[in-house]
Motif scaffolding. Structure first.
Motif, PDB file in Angstrom:
ATOM      1  N   GLY A 105      32.252  23.575  35.279  1.00  0.00           N
ATOM      2  CA  GLY A 105      31.933  22.320  34.787  1.00  0.00           C
ATOM      3  C   GLY A 105      32.664  22.173  33.253  1.00  0.00           C
ATOM      4  N   ILE A 106      32.242  23.090  32.546  1.00  0.00           N
ATOM      5  CA  ILE A 106      32.868  22.972  31.206  1.00  0.00           C
ATOM      6  C   ILE A 106      34.465  23.009  31.060  1.00  0.00           C
ATOM      7  CG2 ILE A 106      32.930  24.399  28.957  1.00  0.00           C
ATOM      8  CD1 ILE A 106      29.907  24.990  29.712  1.00  0.00           C
ATOM      9  N   SER A 107      34.941  23.836  31.858  1.00  0.00           N
ATOM     10  CA  SER A 107      36.383  23.762  32.024  1.00  0.00           C
ATOM     11  C   SER A 107      36.820  22.219  32.360  1.00  0.00           C
ATOM     12  CB  SER A 107      36.932  24.873  32.826  1.00  0.00           C
ATOM     13  OG  SER A 107      36.585  24.439  34.359  1.00  0.00           O
ATOM     14  N   LEU A 108      36.248  21.549  33.354  1.00  0.00           N
ATOM     15  CA  LEU A 108      36.593  20.286  33.447  1.00  0.00           C
ATOM     16  C   LEU A 108      36.562  19.355  32.485  1.00  0.00           C
ATOM     17  CD1 LEU A 108      35.266  19.852  37.051  1.00  0.00           C
ATOM     18  CD2 LEU A 108      37.643  20.171  36.403  1.00  0.00           C
ATOM     19  N   ILE A 109      35.245  19.495  31.821  1.00  0.00           N
ATOM     20  CA  ILE A 109      35.050  18.643  30.287  1.00  0.00           C
ATOM     21  C   ILE A 109      36.130  18.909  29.240  1.00  0.00           C
ATOM     22  CG2 ILE A 109      33.632  18.458  28.490  1.00  0.00           C
ATOM     23  CD1 ILE A 109      31.167  19.103  30.419  1.00  0.00           C
ATOM     24  N   SER A 110      36.627  20.217  29.224  1.00  0.00           N
ATOM     25  CA  SER A 110      37.648  20.589  28.313  1.00  0.00           C
ATOM     26  C   SER A 110      38.958  19.889  28.592  1.00  0.00           C
ATOM     27  CB  SER A 110      37.930  22.108  28.400  1.00  0.00           C
ATOM     28  OG  SER A 110      38.958  22.566  27.518  1.00  0.00           O
ATOM     29  N   VAL A 111      39.383  19.918  29.595  1.00  0.00           N
ATOM     30  CA  VAL A 111      40.702  19.113  30.461  1.00  0.00           C
ATOM     31  C   VAL A 111      40.517  17.723  30.138  1.00  0.00           C
ATOM     32  CG1 VAL A 111      42.040  18.675  32.314  1.00  0.00           C
ATOM     33  CG2 VAL A 111      41.310  21.065  31.803  1.00  0.00           C
ATOM     34  N   TRP A 112      39.260  17.234  30.571  1.00  0.00           N
ATOM     35  CA  TRP A 112      39.105  15.606  30.221  1.00  0.00           C
ATOM     36  C   TRP A 112      39.354  15.319  29.102  1.00  0.00           C
ATOM     37  CZ3 TRP A 112      35.875  12.623  27.453  1.00  0.00           C
ATOM     38  CH2 TRP A 112      35.786  11.200  27.628  1.00  0.00           C
ATOM     39  N   PHE A 113      38.957  16.189  27.931  1.00  0.00           N
ATOM     40  CA  PHE A 113      39.225  15.780  26.676  1.00  0.00           C
ATOM     41  C   PHE A 113      40.580  15.676  26.223  1.00  0.00           C
ATOM     42  CE2 PHE A 113      34.865  16.143  25.730  1.00  0.00           C
ATOM     43  CZ  PHE A 113      34.460  14.946  24.725  1.00  0.00           C
ATOM     44  N   LEU A 114      41.221  16.853  26.803  1.00  0.00           N
ATOM     45  CA  LEU A 114      42.921  16.948  26.512  1.00  0.00           C
ATOM     46  C   LEU A 114      43.546  15.714  27.161  1.00  0.00           C
ATOM     47  CD1 LEU A 114      45.475  18.599  26.029  1.00  0.00           C
ATOM     48  CD2 LEU A 114      45.224  19.591  28.082  1.00  0.00           C
ATOM     49  N   TYR A 115      43.057  15.424  28.170  1.00  0.00           N
ATOM     50  CA  TYR A 115      43.884  13.991  29.085  1.00  0.00           C
ATOM     51  C   TYR A 115      43.414  12.924  28.120  1.00  0.00           C
ATOM     52  CZ  TYR A 115      44.647  10.069  32.293  1.00  0.00           C
ATOM     53  OH  TYR A 115      44.743   9.281  32.714  1.00  0.00           O
ATOM     54  N   GLN A 116      42.284  12.769  27.521  1.00  0.00           N
ATOM     55  CA  GLN A 116      41.900  11.620  26.670  1.00  0.00           C
ATOM     56  C   GLN A 116      43.099  11.536  25.536  1.00  0.00           C
ATOM     57  OE1 GLN A 116      39.868   9.255  27.553  1.00  0.00           O
ATOM     58  NE2 GLN A 116      39.725  10.567  29.357  1.00  0.00           N
ATOM     59  N   GLY A 117      43.361  12.498  25.014  1.00  0.00           N
ATOM     60  CA  GLY A 117      44.274  12.678  23.838  1.00  0.00           C
ATOM     61  C   GLY A 117      45.646  12.138  24.436  1.00  0.00           C
ATOM     62  N   PHE A 118      46.059  12.432  25.561  1.00  0.00           N
ATOM     63  CA  PHE A 118      47.280  12.141  26.114  1.00  0.00           C
ATOM     64  C   PHE A 118      47.260  10.655  26.416  1.00  0.00           C
ATOM     65  CE2 PHE A 118      47.776  16.138  29.071  1.00  0.00           C
ATOM     66  CZ  PHE A 118      48.266  16.870  27.871  1.00  0.00           C
ATOM     67  N   ARG A 119      46.172   9.925  26.862  1.00  0.00           N
ATOM     68  CA  ARG A 119      46.010   8.623  27.089  1.00  0.00           C
ATOM     69  C   ARG A 119      45.907   7.794  25.632  1.00  0.00           C
ATOM     70  NH1 ARG A 119      41.141   6.819  29.834  1.00  0.00           N
ATOM     71  NH2 ARG A 119      41.984   4.906  29.614  1.00  0.00           N
ATOM     72  N   MET A 120      45.799   8.372  24.656  1.00  0.00           N
ATOM     73  CA  MET A 120      45.535   7.892  23.487  1.00  0.00           C
ATOM     74  C   MET A 120      46.899   8.108  22.763  1.00  0.00           C
ATOM     75  SD  MET A 120      41.881   9.052  21.996  1.00  0.00           S
ATOM     76  CE  MET A 120      41.551   7.840  20.904  1.00  0.00           C
ATOM     77  N   GLY A 121      48.084   8.377  23.422  1.00  0.00           N
ATOM     78  CA  GLY A 121      49.272   8.342  22.905  1.00  0.00           C
ATOM     79  C   GLY A 121      49.879   9.619  22.040  1.00  0.00           C
ATOM     80  N   LEU A 122      49.056  10.791  22.462  1.00  0.00           N
ATOM     81  CA  LEU A 122      49.562  12.029  21.860  1.00  0.00           C
ATOM     82  C   LEU A 122      50.634  12.604  22.799  1.00  0.00           C
ATOM     83  CD1 LEU A 122      46.275  13.866  20.282  1.00  0.00           C
ATOM     84  CD2 LEU A 122      48.219  12.508  19.097  1.00  0.00           C
ATOM     85  N   PRO A 123      51.662  13.368  22.281  1.00  0.00           N
ATOM     86  CA  PRO A 123      52.524  13.805  23.077  1.00  0.00           C
ATOM     87  C   PRO A 123      52.192  15.162  23.828  1.00  0.00           C
ATOM     88  CG  PRO A 123      53.218  14.254  20.699  1.00  0.00           C
ATOM     89  CD  PRO A 123      52.058  13.468  20.698  1.00  0.00           C
ATOM     90  N   VAL A 124      52.318  15.368  25.172  1.00  0.00           N
ATOM     91  CA  VAL A 124      51.898  16.263  25.975  1.00  0.00           C
ATOM     92  C   VAL A 124      51.901  17.753  25.326  1.00  0.00           C
ATOM     93  CG1 VAL A 124      52.145  17.462  28.137  1.00  0.00           C
ATOM     94  CG2 VAL A 124      52.216  14.973  28.019  1.00  0.00           C
ATOM     95  N   GLY A 125      53.314  17.953  24.987  1.00  0.00           N
ATOM     96  CA  GLY A 125      53.643  19.522  24.358  1.00  0.00           C
ATOM     97  C   GLY A 125      52.784  19.672  23.273  1.00  0.00           C
ATOM     98  N   SER A 126      52.778  18.869  22.188  1.00  0.00           N
ATOM     99  CA  SER A 126      52.044  19.248  20.821  1.00  0.00           C
ATOM    100  C   SER A 126      50.508  19.210  21.061  1.00  0.00           C
ATOM    101  CB  SER A 126      52.268  18.205  19.676  1.00  0.00           C
ATOM    102  OG  SER A 126      53.682  18.300  19.507  1.00  0.00           O
ATOM    103  N   SER A 127      49.994  18.495  22.046  1.00  0.00           N
ATOM    104  CA  SER A 127      48.538  18.138  22.455  1.00  0.00           C
ATOM    105  C   SER A 127      48.175  19.588  22.942  1.00  0.00           C
ATOM    106  CB  SER A 127      48.394  16.976  23.138  1.00  0.00           C
ATOM    107  OG  SER A 127      48.795  15.742  22.511  1.00  0.00           O
ATOM    108  N   TYR A 128      48.902  19.943  24.101  1.00  0.00           N
ATOM    109  CA  TYR A 128      48.664  21.152  24.740  1.00  0.00           C
ATOM    110  C   TYR A 128      48.765  22.380  23.976  1.00  0.00           C
ATOM    111  CZ  TYR A 128      48.366  24.839  28.246  1.00  0.00           C
ATOM    112  OH  TYR A 128      48.073  25.723  29.073  1.00  0.00           O
ATOM    113  N   ALA A 129      49.470  22.536  22.868  1.00  0.00           N
ATOM    114  CA  ALA A 129      49.608  23.688  22.142  1.00  0.00           C
ATOM    115  C   ALA A 129      48.498  23.572  21.038  1.00  0.00           C
ATOM    116  CB  ALA A 129      50.754  23.600  21.154  1.00  0.00           C
TER     117      ALA A 129
END
Length: 123
Positions: free
Chosen positions: A40-64
């Motif tokens: 459950g916590i891992s899904l929450i973590s990935v959801w926040f990462l995805y929200q950063g993508f949706r807000m316009g952050l680049p995938v590579g830098s966001s993931y790093a």
């Protein structure tokens, strides 16, 4: 005022560190309480990462930055909860990692790029 998308990445990194800690507590995914908590916590973590993508952050830098935050915070959790120790070199490399995360935020700041594009168009 616009919400800073890097906060989403940091919060996701925090949940990533919690996820790593609960995975350790799941005893190889055999503990019936900590195993579903970990997933459950891992899904929450990935959801926040995805929200950063949706807000316009680049995938590579966001993931790093997301994994970097998770790494640094997991190390802090290890120090606090498991009495793990760090060598001087480990502290140095974690400081370099933190510096890299902060610099990624500066370089990939969408509002900064917009201002630069406006200045370039007006010239």
């Amino acid at each position: 005022m616009r919400f800073n998308p890097w906060i989403m990445i940091f919060v996701g990194g925090l949940f990533e560190a919690v996820w790593a800690t609960t995975m350790n507590m799941s005893d190889g995914f055999t503990d019936l309480f900590w195993t579903p908590v970990t997933f459950g916590i891992s899904l929450i973590s990935v959801w926040f990462l995805y929200q950063g993508f949706r807000m316009g952050l680049p995938v590579g830098s966001s993931y790093a930055a997301w994994t970097g935050c998770g790494t640094v915070l997991s190390t802090v959790f290890g120090l606090v909860f498991y009495d793990q120790l760090l060598s001087g070199l480990q502290v140095l490399f974690l400081a370099i990692l933190i510096g890299g995360i902060l610099l990624l935020q500066y370089v990939d700041d969408p509002s900064r790029k917009t201002k630069e594009e406006k200045e370039n168009r007006s010239e």
